[in-house]
Design a protein around this motif. Structure first.
Motif, PDB file in Angstrom:
ATOM      1  N   ALA A   1      97.580 -18.310  54.009  1.00  0.00           N
ATOM      2  CA  ALA A   1      97.685 -16.895  53.225  1.00  0.00           C
ATOM      3  C   ALA A   1      96.388 -16.458  52.727  1.00  0.00           C
ATOM      4  CB  ALA A   1      98.664 -17.333  51.939  1.00  0.00           C
TER       5      ALA A   1
ATOM      6  N   GLN B   1      93.894 -12.871  54.986  1.00  0.00           N
ATOM      7  CA  GLN B   1      94.142 -11.671  54.879  1.00  0.00           C
ATOM      8  C   GLN B   1      92.785 -11.032  53.902  1.00  0.00           C
ATOM      9  OE1 GLN B   1      96.461  -9.883  56.453  1.00  0.00           O
ATOM     10  NE2 GLN B   1      97.390 -11.825  57.110  1.00  0.00           N
TER      11      GLN B   1
ATOM     12  N   LYS C   1      95.460 -11.189  61.837  1.00  0.00           N
ATOM     13  CA  LYS C   1      95.855 -10.988  60.518  1.00  0.00           C
ATOM     14  C   LYS C   1      97.416 -10.525  60.103  1.00  0.00           C
ATOM     15  CE  LYS C   1      91.758  -9.966  58.072  1.00  0.00           C
ATOM     16  NZ  LYS C   1      90.987  -9.017  56.823  1.00  0.00           N
TER      17      LYS C   1
ATOM     18  N   ARG D   1     100.113 -12.670  58.730  1.00  0.00           N
ATOM     19  CA  ARG D   1     101.040 -11.933  57.496  1.00  0.00           C
ATOM     20  C   ARG D   1     102.518 -12.329  57.831  1.00  0.00           C
ATOM     21  NH1 ARG D   1      97.950  -7.785  57.405  1.00  0.00           N
ATOM     22  NH2 ARG D   1      99.412  -6.502  58.738  1.00  0.00           N
ATOM     23  N   GLU D   2     103.130 -12.063  59.269  1.00  0.00           N
ATOM     24  CA  GLU D   2     104.176 -12.306  59.601  1.00  0.00           C
ATOM     25  C   GLU D   2     104.657 -13.888  59.375  1.00  0.00           C
ATOM     26  OE1 GLU D   2     104.739 -11.102  63.640  1.00  0.00           O
ATOM     27  OE2 GLU D   2     105.781  -9.320  63.110  1.00  0.00           O
TER      28      GLU D   2
ATOM     29  N   VAL E   1     103.218 -15.881  57.002  1.00  0.00           N
ATOM     30  CA  VAL E   1     103.474 -15.910  55.082  1.00  0.00           C
ATOM     31  C   VAL E   1     104.807 -15.519  54.757  1.00  0.00           C
ATOM     32  CG1 VAL E   1     102.360 -15.053  53.304  1.00  0.00           C
ATOM     33  CG2 VAL E   1     100.951 -15.818  55.062  1.00  0.00           C
TER      34      VAL E   1
END
Length: 250
Positions: free
Chosen positions: A30, A33, A67, A71-72, A74
Motif C-alpha cells: 500500500a 504508490q 504501481k 494498486r489493483e 490493494v
C-alpha cells in the motif's frame, strides 16, 4: 496478467535479490504508490538498475505500470464486511480437509526423526501457536527450542545438527526476517519446514518441507481485517495426536 500471476509465471527467472525486492513489495504494497523507483531501491538496499531488471524479468513496462498492478492488489485487499456465518461454513470445510483428506504422516515421521525441534513464529499470533506446539511436544519428552528473533537464531545456528528440524510458522509466508533465516539455513546441516496458509510464498520455496494450513480473513465493522487462524491449532493438535500414536505415548 495480475501481480500474483506474473510472480508465478516468471518465478524461475528470479534471483535471490529479486525475491527480496518482491518480499518488500508484498509487505509494503500500500506504500509503493507514494514512492519513486529511487526510494524503492534505497528501501531495498539495491540500485535503480536492479529494480529495472526485475521489472523486465516480470515483463512490466515501467515503474508506473508496477504501481498500477500493485494498486489493483490493494483494491482486492479491501473486501466488504465479512459474513461470519460464511466464515464458519468455510471452517467446516477446512476441518474436513484436515481430518479426512490431509495426510500428515510425512510430518509425523519427520518429527519422530528429529532430535531437537527449533520453532519460530513470524508474528504475535504465530508465536502463541508455536508456544502451543512446544507445550504439547515437551509434555511427551520431545526436545523443543523456541526462539524469538534473528539474534537468537544466529546464536543457535552453530548448534544445529543433521537430525534437527527448524520449523517456522507464518500466514503469508513473506516475513523478511524468516526468509533471511531460511536462506542462512541453506548453509547449515539441519532440515527446514514452514507452515503457511498457501504454497505460493517465498518461505515455502526456500524450505525443505511445506505444510499448508488454510485460514480465513474477516473484516470487522470498522473495516479492519484480521486472520482467523483456528486451523493452525487443529493442525497442531492433529500432529501431536498422530505423533503420540506413532511413538506409543497414547
Amino acid at each position: 496478467m495480475n501481480w500474483l500471476e506474473r510472480k508465478d509465471k516468471f518465478d524461475e527467472r528470479l534471483t535471490i535479490q529479486d525475491r527480496e525486492i518482491l518480499a518488500y513489495l508484498d509487505q509494503h504494497i500500500a506504500d509503493i504508490q507514494q514512492m519513486t523507483s529511487q526510494e524503492l531501491a534505497q528501501a531495498c538496499f539495491v540500485s535503480r538498475s536492479s529494480i529495472s531488471r526485475l521489472l523486465k524479468k516480470l515483463e512490466i513496462a515501467n515503474f508506473a505500470a508496477l504501481k498500477f498492478l500493485l494498486r489493483e492488489e490493494v483494491a482486492k485487499l479491501k473486501p466488504a464486511r465479512s459474513d461470519f456465518s460464511a466464515l464458519v461454513s468455510n471452517y467446516h470445510r477446512y476441518i474436513d480437509q484436515i481430518f479426512e483428506k490431509q495426510d500428515l504422516s510425512l510430518y509425523v515421521q519427520l518429527l519422530q526423526e528429529t532430535d531437537i525441534l527449533y520453532l519460530y513464529g513470524t508474528g504475535n499470533v504465530q508465536k502463541m501457536e508455536v508456544e502451543s506446539l512446544r507445550h504439547l511436544l515437551t509434555s511427551v519428552g520431545k526436545q523443543v527450542v523456541v526462539f524469538f528473533d534473528r539474534g537468537e537464531f544466529d546464536y543457535l545456528k552453530p548448534l544445529f545438527k543433521p537430525d534437527d528440524l527448524l520449523c517456522l510458522l507464518s500466514y503469508k509466508g513473506e516475513s523478511s526476517e524468516a526468509i533471511a533465516m531460511l536462506k542462512d539455513s541453506r548453509s547449515s546441516i539441519l532440515k527446514t519446514m514452514v507452515m503457511t496458509q498457501t504454497s505460493n510464498n517465498s518461505m515455502a520455496k526456500l524450505a525443505d518441507y511445506q505444510l499448508y494450513v488454510p485460514t480465513e480473513s474477516i473484516v470487522t465493522p470498522t473495516t479492519r481485517t484480521y486472520e482467523v487462524s483456528t486451523t493452525f491449532y487443529f493442525i497442531i493438535d492433529q500432529l501431536f495426536y498422530d505423533y503420540c500414536q506413532a511413538t506409543g505415548v497414547l
